[in-house]
Design a protein around this motif. Structure first.
Motif, PDB file in Angstrom:
ATOM      1  N   ILE A  64       0.836  -1.203   0.000  1.00 56.43           N
ATOM      2  CA  ILE A  64       0.000   0.000   0.000  1.00 56.43           C
ATOM      3  C   ILE A  64       0.872   1.254   0.000  1.00 56.43           C
ATOM      4  N   ILE A  65       1.903   1.269   0.852  1.00 53.41           N
ATOM      5  CA  ILE A  65       2.788   2.439   0.909  1.00 53.41           C
ATOM      6  C   ILE A  65       3.547   2.602  -0.404  1.00 53.41           C
ATOM      7  N   ARG A  66       4.048   1.523  -0.952  1.00 55.39           N
ATOM      8  CA  ARG A  66       4.766   1.603  -2.230  1.00 55.39           C
ATOM      9  C   ARG A  66       3.849   2.097  -3.345  1.00 55.39           C
ATOM     10  N   PHE A  67       2.606   1.647  -3.333  1.00 54.92           N
ATOM     11  CA  PHE A  67       1.668   2.076  -4.370  1.00 54.92           C
ATOM     12  C   PHE A  67       1.351   3.566  -4.257  1.00 54.92           C
ATOM     13  N   PHE A  68       1.301   4.077  -3.012  1.00 53.29           N
ATOM     14  CA  PHE A  68       0.890   5.462  -2.825  1.00 53.29           C
ATOM     15  C   PHE A  68       2.038   6.447  -2.960  1.00 53.29           C
ATOM     16  N   ILE A  69       3.250   5.991  -3.156  1.00 52.86           N
ATOM     17  CA  ILE A  69       4.347   6.919  -3.441  1.00 52.86           C
ATOM     18  C   ILE A  69       4.109   7.660  -4.753  1.00 52.86           C
ATOM     19  N   PRO A  70       3.868   6.959  -5.891  1.00 59.26           N
ATOM     20  CA  PRO A  70       3.561   7.710  -7.116  1.00 59.26           C
ATOM     21  C   PRO A  70       2.229   8.448  -7.038  1.00 59.26           C
ATOM     22  N   PHE A  71       1.291   7.921  -6.254  1.00 52.21           N
ATOM     23  CA  PHE A  71       0.015   8.624  -6.104  1.00 52.21           C
ATOM     24  C   PHE A  71       0.223   9.998  -5.471  1.00 52.21           C
ATOM     25  N   LEU A  72       0.982  10.051  -4.385  1.00 49.87           N
ATOM     26  CA  LEU A  72       1.237  11.332  -3.723  1.00 49.87           C
ATOM     27  C   LEU A  72       1.990  12.283  -4.639  1.00 49.87           C
ATOM     28  N   LEU A  73       2.997  11.776  -5.325  1.00 49.14           N
ATOM     29  CA  LEU A  73       3.765  12.635  -6.226  1.00 49.14           C
ATOM     30  C   LEU A  73       2.888  13.174  -7.352  1.00 49.14           C
TER      31      LEU A  73
ATOM     32  N   ILE B  99       3.200   7.575 -14.773  1.00 49.64           N
ATOM     33  CA  ILE B  99       3.083   8.395 -15.993  1.00 49.64           C
ATOM     34  C   ILE B  99       2.505   9.762 -15.652  1.00 49.64           C
ATOM     35  N   GLN B 100       1.456   9.772 -14.821  1.00 47.88           N
ATOM     36  CA  GLN B 100       0.894  11.053 -14.379  1.00 47.88           C
ATOM     37  C   GLN B 100       1.933  11.887 -13.642  1.00 47.88           C
ATOM     38  N   THR B 101       2.728  11.234 -12.803  1.00 46.51           N
ATOM     39  CA  THR B 101       3.776  11.955 -12.070  1.00 46.51           C
ATOM     40  C   THR B 101       4.743  12.631 -13.030  1.00 46.51           C
ATOM     41  N   ALA B 102       5.194  11.892 -14.048  1.00 43.31           N
ATOM     42  CA  ALA B 102       6.141  12.453 -15.013  1.00 43.31           C
ATOM     43  C   ALA B 102       5.520  13.589 -15.816  1.00 43.31           C
ATOM     44  N   VAL B 103       4.278  13.382 -16.274  1.00 39.71           N
ATOM     45  CA  VAL B 103       3.617  14.397 -17.099  1.00 39.71           C
ATOM     46  C   VAL B 103       3.371  15.674 -16.299  1.00 39.71           C
ATOM     47  N   TYR B 104       2.848  15.534 -15.092  1.00 38.09           N
ATOM     48  CA  TYR B 104       2.546  16.717 -14.279  1.00 38.09           C
ATOM     49  C   TYR B 104       3.818  17.400 -13.771  1.00 38.09           C
ATOM     50  N   PHE B 105       4.887  16.626 -13.570  1.00 37.52           N
ATOM     51  CA  PHE B 105       6.152  17.242 -13.176  1.00 37.52           C
ATOM     52  C   PHE B 105       6.690  18.121 -14.311  1.00 37.52           C
ATOM     53  N   LEU B 106       6.718  17.586 -15.519  1.00 38.26           N
ATOM     54  CA  LEU B 106       7.203  18.368 -16.657  1.00 38.26           C
ATOM     55  C   LEU B 106       6.317  19.592 -16.897  1.00 38.26           C
ATOM     56  N   ALA B 107       4.998  19.405 -16.750  1.00 37.71           N
ATOM     57  CA  ALA B 107       4.086  20.537 -16.932  1.00 37.71           C
ATOM     58  C   ALA B 107       4.300  21.596 -15.848  1.00 37.71           C
ATOM     59  N   THR B 108       4.582  21.153 -14.627  1.00 37.07           N
ATOM     60  CA  THR B 108       4.835  22.095 -13.530  1.00 37.07           C
ATOM     61  C   THR B 108       6.128  22.872 -13.770  1.00 37.07           C
ATOM     62  N   VAL B 109       7.168  22.182 -14.211  1.00 32.48           N
ATOM     63  CA  VAL B 109       8.431  22.855 -14.524  1.00 32.48           C
ATOM     64  C   VAL B 109       8.217  23.911 -15.612  1.00 32.48           C
ATOM     65  N   PHE B 110       7.486  23.540 -16.643  1.00 32.73           N
ATOM     66  CA  PHE B 110       7.216  24.465 -17.740  1.00 32.73           C
ATOM     67  C   PHE B 110       6.417  25.669 -17.232  1.00 32.73           C
ATOM     68  N   ALA B 111       5.392  25.415 -16.389  1.00 31.75           N
ATOM     69  CA  ALA B 111       4.563  26.503 -15.867  1.00 31.75           C
ATOM     70  C   ALA B 111       5.364  27.419 -14.946  1.00 31.75           C
ATOM     71  N   TYR B 112       6.217  26.844 -14.083  1.00 35.15           N
ATOM     72  CA  TYR B 112       7.040  27.655 -13.185  1.00 35.15           C
ATOM     73  C   TYR B 112       8.049  28.485 -13.990  1.00 35.15           C
ATOM     74  N   ARG B 113       8.562  27.903 -15.060  1.00 36.26           N
ATOM     75  CA  ARG B 113       9.537  28.632 -15.889  1.00 36.26           C
ATOM     76  C   ARG B 113       8.880  29.865 -16.511  1.00 36.26           C
ATOM     77  N   ILE B 114       7.678  29.688 -17.045  1.00 36.40           N
ATOM     78  CA  ILE B 114       6.958  30.811 -17.636  1.00 36.40           C
ATOM     79  C   ILE B 114       6.605  31.845 -16.571  1.00 36.40           C
ATOM     80  N   GLN B 115       6.195  31.349 -15.400  1.00 38.04           N
ATOM     81  CA  GLN B 115       5.818  32.262 -14.328  1.00 38.04           C
ATOM     82  C   GLN B 115       7.007  33.107 -13.849  1.00 38.04           C
ATOM     83  N   MET B 116       8.172  32.508 -13.740  1.00 35.93           N
ATOM     84  CA  MET B 116       9.344  33.255 -13.279  1.00 35.93           C
ATOM     85  C   MET B 116       9.823  34.235 -14.340  1.00 35.93           C
TER      86      MET B 116
END
Length: 413
Positions: free
Chosen positions: A297-306, A391-408
């Motif tokens: 359960i803990i291992r499964f929820f690591i990518p869920f939290l991220l 996959i969601q973790t990777a996609v949302y991480f890249l999208a967050t980096v892109f959004a933070y870059r534009i914001q800064m």
């Protein structure tokens, strides 16, 4: 000349090694600083403390306590016995003997039963007609009418289970009587009346309780929604007050990675503890299904939290004030509840809604948690949900980096 160049290159390499180490140590110090500063902001703001800590501690206990009585026992019903025969009275006795039903009233006709039914003094009516006994004596099929209270599905379920059980038992007795009249007695009559015996094996929810069915889903949704609301509220608050939780050097170009990693480390370390409490402690305390391996359960929820963290950070880029998330997004809770597929088969959900549900980490988180915790599956059996969360973790991480870059870049201008 060659030896001199080689010595120069070696000296540069030797000097770069400590420089790289110190740069790495400096960046790590920044990440830890941002993590601690994020903790400071959360603990300093009473609203954020309520969302991150209060809600995650209280909501699981509150909901679990409300639904702790998982099934309805001795539900009051009324019986209208116009037959007034030995068989009809035996049927009434069997209905009252079931753990589900309690014959609280006996009326002469349906009109008398209307008022207590509308006032919810009873939640069902069973009508036995006058010709009930005569039809059975003539080897004809008799009719028993069941009126159910559908104001709650639990009333309907309890009424049908108890009534069907009592009627089937009474029917078997009548079959045995007819066999005895035909000269077949004893065990042979019982076998002829019931030629096969079935064993009821209820998997994953033996008491057929509502809480065991609903609460695992609600617990995952509490994690998803409190983390989402907390992150978006925090970002909205900082924008309203125009506070900077990081040192000015981090606003330099390319220095947004420590911000992302620091915030992520703060939320992750906080919610890994919250997950352990909600997903492991609460089900055991309230005796909900918990046959899964806690480590899985803990291992499964690591990518869920991220995935939830990066999804929330991405959405928070567009949040301009504290109340925006609380006003716009709460209605998504019910939508996410149904899109998870726990109450309605996903095969019957339109493809458009299934595709929409894949946007949210809660969809895969709920499905995976149900399989592991309630059905005893391991990580190999939830590979689809596990990989989808990564996959969601990777996609949302890249999208967050892109959004933070534009914001800064916008901030620098």
């Amino acid at each position: 000349m060659t030896e001199k160049k080689q010595k120069t290159v070696d000296s540069m390499n030797n000097s770069n090694k400590p420089n790289f180490f110190f740069r790495l140590l400096h960046e790590l110090r920044r990440v830890i600083y941002i993590m601690l500063d994020e903790y400071r902001v959360i603990l300093k703001d009473s609203g954020l403390t309520v969302v991150f800590l209060g809600a995650t501690l209280v909501y699981p206990i509150l909901y679990s306590s409300i639904y702790r009585n998982e099934t309805i026992r001795d539900m009051p019903i009324a019986v209208i016995d116009e037959s007034q025969s030995v068989r009809s009275r035996e049927l009434v006795r069997r209905l009252d003997a079931t753990p589900d039903l309690k014959v609280a009233y006996q009326f002469n006709n349906l009109e008398e039963a209307k008022e207590p039914f509308y006032k919810h003094k009873i939640h069902g009516v069973i009508y036995i007609p006058k010709d009930f006994n005569q039809k059975i004596n003539r080897n004809e099929q008799a009719t028993v009418s069941i009126y159910c209270d559908m104001s709650s599905f639990m009333y309907y379920r309890t009424m049908m289970l108890g009534a069907n059980f009592g009627i089937l038992e009474a029917g078997n007795d009548i079959k045995v009587e007819r066999m005895n009249a035909a000269g077949i007695t004893g065990r042979s009559a019982e076998i002829s009346a019931s030629p096969f015996r079935y064993e009821k094996n209820i998997l994953f929810n033996e008491p057929m309780g509502f809480a065991s069915f609903l609460m695992p889903v609600v617990l995952v949704l509490i994690i998803h929604q409190t983390l989402f609301f907390g992150i978006t509220m925090l970002t909205g608050s900082l924008r309203e007050e125009k506070l900077v939780t990081i040192d000015p050097q981090l606003r330099q170009r390319g220095k947004f990675f420590p911000t992302i990693f620091g915030k992520t480390l703060c939320y992750f370390t906080l919610y890994i503890v919250v997950c352990s409490y909600i997903l492991l402690v609460v089900p055991r305390f309230f005796q909900f299904p918990h046959i899964g391996n806690p480590l899985d359960i803990i291992r499964f929820f690591i990518p869920f939290l991220l995935a939830v963290i990066f999804f929330s950070m991405l959405v928070s880029v567009f949040i301009r004030n504290r109340e925006t998330a609380l006003v716009i997004f709460p209605f998504f809770s019910v939508i996410l509840l149904f899109l998870s597929g726990f109450s309605w088969p996903q095969s019957n959900i339109p493809w458009l809604w299934k595709t929409f549900g894949m946007i949210f980490p809660s969809t895969f988180g709920i499905q995976g948690y149900l399989k592991i915790n309630s059905m005893g599956a391991g990580l190999p059996q939830v590979q689809f949900e596990y990989i989808a969360l990564w996959i969601q973790t990777a996609v949302y991480f890249l999208a967050t980096v892109f959004a933070y870059r534009i914001q800064m870049r916008t901030t620098e201008r």
